[in-house]
Design an enzyme around this catalytic site. Sequence first.
Site, PDB file in Angstrom:
ATOM      1  N   LYS A   1       0.879  -1.177   0.000  1.00 56.64           N
ATOM      2  CA  LYS A   1       0.000   0.000   0.000  1.00 56.64           C
ATOM      3  C   LYS A   1       0.906   1.213   0.000  1.00 56.64           C
ATOM      4  O   LYS A   1       1.412   1.630   1.039  1.00 56.64           O
ATOM      5  CB  LYS A   1      -0.881  -0.037   1.260  1.00 56.64           C
TER       6      LYS A   1
ATOM      7  N   GLU B   1       8.894   1.437  11.585  1.00 59.10           N
ATOM      8  CA  GLU B   1       9.958   2.443  11.547  1.00 59.10           C
ATOM      9  C   GLU B   1       9.249   3.792  11.599  1.00 59.10           C
ATOM     10  O   GLU B   1       8.575   4.179  10.661  1.00 59.10           O
ATOM     11  CB  GLU B   1      10.779   2.250  10.272  1.00 59.10           C
TER      12      GLU B   1
ATOM     13  N   CYS C   1      13.417  10.388   8.254  1.00 59.28           N
ATOM     14  CA  CYS C   1      13.158   9.928   9.623  1.00 59.28           C
ATOM     15  C   CYS C   1      14.365  10.160  10.523  1.00 59.28           C
ATOM     16  O   CYS C   1      14.220  10.330  11.720  1.00 59.28           O
ATOM     17  CB  CYS C   1      12.781   8.463   9.595  1.00 59.28           C
TER      18      CYS C   1
ATOM     19  N   GLU D   1       8.606  15.641  16.265  1.00 59.21           N
ATOM     20  CA  GLU D   1       9.185  15.478  14.929  1.00 59.21           C
ATOM     21  C   GLU D   1       8.562  16.524  13.999  1.00 59.21           C
ATOM     22  O   GLU D   1       7.351  16.560  13.817  1.00 59.21           O
ATOM     23  CB  GLU D   1       8.902  14.071  14.403  1.00 59.21           C
TER      24      GLU D   1
HETATM   25  P1  NAD Z   1       1.219   8.404   8.030  1.00 61.41           P
HETATM   26  O1  NAD Z   1       1.884   7.578   9.063  1.00 61.41           O
HETATM   27  O2  NAD Z   1      -0.206   8.790   8.239  1.00 61.41           O
HETATM   28  O3  NAD Z   1       1.266   7.648   6.606  1.00 61.41           O
HETATM   29  C1  NAD Z   1       2.210   6.651   6.265  1.00 61.41           C
HETATM   30  C2  NAD Z   1       1.498   5.512   5.541  1.00 61.41           C
HETATM   31  O4  NAD Z   1       0.550   4.919   6.409  1.00 61.41           O
HETATM   32  C3  NAD Z   1       0.702   5.936   4.311  1.00 61.41           C
HETATM   33  O5  NAD Z   1       0.791   4.912   3.342  1.00 61.41           O
HETATM   34  C4  NAD Z   1      -0.714   6.033   4.842  1.00 61.41           C
HETATM   35  O6  NAD Z   1      -1.702   5.871   3.848  1.00 61.41           O
HETATM   36  C5  NAD Z   1      -0.740   4.874   5.814  1.00 61.41           C
HETATM   37  N1  NAD Z   1      -1.758   4.983   6.870  1.00 61.41           N
HETATM   38  C6  NAD Z   1      -2.257   6.109   7.436  1.00 61.41           C
HETATM   39  N2  NAD Z   1      -3.155   5.802   8.388  1.00 61.41           N
HETATM   40  C7  NAD Z   1      -3.223   4.443   8.436  1.00 61.41           C
HETATM   41  C8  NAD Z   1      -3.952   3.521   9.230  1.00 61.41           C
HETATM   42  N3  NAD Z   1      -4.808   3.935  10.168  1.00 61.41           N
HETATM   43  N4  NAD Z   1      -3.760   2.207   9.031  1.00 61.41           N
HETATM   44  C9  NAD Z   1      -2.895   1.764   8.099  1.00 61.41           C
HETATM   45  N5  NAD Z   1      -2.168   2.588   7.316  1.00 61.41           N
HETATM   46  C10 NAD Z   1      -2.326   3.914   7.478  1.00 61.41           C
HETATM   47  O7  NAD Z   1       2.125   9.671   7.772  1.00 61.41           O
HETATM   48  P2  NAD Z   1       1.673  11.132   7.221  1.00 61.41           P
HETATM   49  O8  NAD Z   1       0.327  11.486   7.760  1.00 61.41           O
HETATM   50  O9  NAD Z   1       1.851  11.126   5.775  1.00 61.41           O
HETATM   51  O10 NAD Z   1       2.775  12.056   7.901  1.00 61.41           O
HETATM   52  C11 NAD Z   1       2.599  12.473   9.245  1.00 61.41           C
HETATM   53  C12 NAD Z   1       3.902  12.502   9.977  1.00 61.41           C
HETATM   54  O11 NAD Z   1       4.500  11.212   9.969  1.00 61.41           O
HETATM   55  C13 NAD Z   1       4.966  13.387   9.369  1.00 61.41           C
HETATM   56  O12 NAD Z   1       4.806  14.702   9.788  1.00 61.41           O
HETATM   57  C14 NAD Z   1       6.230  12.774   9.890  1.00 61.41           C
HETATM   58  O13 NAD Z   1       6.522  13.291  11.172  1.00 61.41           O
HETATM   59  C15 NAD Z   1       5.893  11.312  10.006  1.00 61.41           C
HETATM   60  N6  NAD Z   1       6.460  10.502   8.912  1.00 61.41           N
HETATM   61  C16 NAD Z   1       7.531   9.728   9.193  1.00 61.41           C
HETATM   62  C17 NAD Z   1       8.114   8.991   8.182  1.00 61.41           C
HETATM   63  C18 NAD Z   1       9.306   8.133   8.467  1.00 61.41           C
HETATM   64  O14 NAD Z   1      10.131   7.955   7.597  1.00 61.41           O
HETATM   65  N7  NAD Z   1       9.412   7.534   9.623  1.00 61.41           N
HETATM   66  C19 NAD Z   1       7.614   9.032   6.879  1.00 61.41           C
HETATM   67  C20 NAD Z   1       6.477   9.823   6.627  1.00 61.41           C
HETATM   68  C21 NAD Z   1       5.922  10.557   7.664  1.00 61.41           C
END
Ligand code: NAD
Length: 488
Positions: free
Chosen positions: A179, A255, A289, A386
Amino acid sequence: MAPEIRYTKLFINNEWVDSISGKTFDTYNPHDGSVIAKVSEGDKADIDLAVAAAKKAFARNSEWRLMDARQRGKILNRFADLVQEEASYLAELESYNNGMLLQLSSRLTSNAVDGIRYTASLADKIEGSTIPADGDVFCYTLKQPVGVCGLILPWNVPILMFLNKVVTALAAGCTTVVKPAEQTPLTALYLASLLQKAGVPAGVVNIVNGYGETAGVALTHHPDVAKISFTGSLEVGKLIQQAAGANNLKRITLELGGKSPLVIMNDADLATAIRFAALGVFTHQGQICIAASRLFVQSGIYDQFVKGAVEVAKTLKIGNPFDSQSQHGPQIDEGMMKKVLGYIEKGKQEGAKLLVGGKQAGSKGYYIEPTVFADVQDDMTIAKEEIFGPVQSILKFETLDEVIDRANATNYGLAAGIFTTNVNNAIQFANNVEAGVVWVNNYMGGGGQAPFGGFKESGIGREGGKHGVDEYLEVKTVTISVPKKVSN
Ligand code: NAD
Ligand code: MN
């Protein structure tokens, strides 16, 4: 100039299909916010189909399960050849959909080819052990693929995240449902086409584009999914662990980012430290990250260091990711841009000293000026949460002992760094800092052969190297009765 978009549907059972609902969503170019494609939007019904295909591909006696491990490695090496051939197209597509500087996406894609070959080489090196167990027995272990894996990707480094998870799962012999992040589906779809071309059997890799709350939730709650590997926010990581516990006790690898401390001692090589500190927090506009988002500088060099840090931030050239002169591109989307600008406001309100940047750059797209705050205190929001943006927060410290405590006073524990010419400082810091990855006199050095992951709320499990493959394997202990004494 815009790269051609070749795939926008879902990829299930080696076929390109529309979503069952027929819905699509727009995907954007962060440089100017323009829509670049309509992509099929999958939800629970599509996840069900993809998981069924992955389950069938994982069944006993399937082509994939009967395949020699060496053959899996060969297919992955063929895939590496294809990624290499198409590296410049992939890098362009990545920059177009993600806003990553083309120089960076090009470098990451060419490194990724080496990464695929490394992981491919592990496919036939998954070995158990023989164990001198009690009694008249022959005891050994098998390492076997865990099953259908749900791979949920973030938007920040889409190609690398896809490859880290998919190639490792395949090397281990698993099947997968991917996904991609809703912001960045395009490179994942293209990579799926190359996996098919390389000879990956139907159902082994499936891609369902869609939103987290629909497609993502369906995947994390699916009873036929044995494992979830996720990279993204802490908030969603916690939901995934709950989903795994609520239902079939899925294995999870998480992660989840960090608030990584980088410590600069008085005895450090100042110019090198300033350069790495900027690299650590401004690379990819801070959307990594491992961003060095808490920069602790020892009091003896503090003023000089801050001056140097401001100079670097000021000279970074902001511009279109496709322009080879650009050193600083856009944030991923309007939401993230506003979130980061909100943190900058908080920093000002709470009394940190804004020395450079702090504003949106231009009025088109999602650019933010490289920003430096000095005199940041540990209890300020910008020192705790973060930010995931180009914001350098500089804090002052006096002693190593003090800074180790302050570095560890966070719920996160992903990365840490120290610049010092004193070997005792370096080793004492590395021993005592609560982080899964520690860099000494560099930041972000090394590669995919080494394990990567976090302590505390930065995650569970490791990616990379042999540890990464183990995360996709179960260990089976086999004990066979056999008399020690040969009697006939
Ligand atoms: P997110 O965690 O919401 O999204 C990451 C992935 O998870 C996407 O594919 C999203 O569709 C999916 N997802 C979201 N909600 C889900 C759920 N309930 N169940 C299963 N999958 C789900 O991240 P975001 O909203 O795009 O970004 C928010 C914050 O996350 C950023 O500000 C940053 O701090 C952090 N982030 C961290 C990383 C990293 O590399 N660790 C990467 C992206 C974002
Ligand atoms: Mn989210």
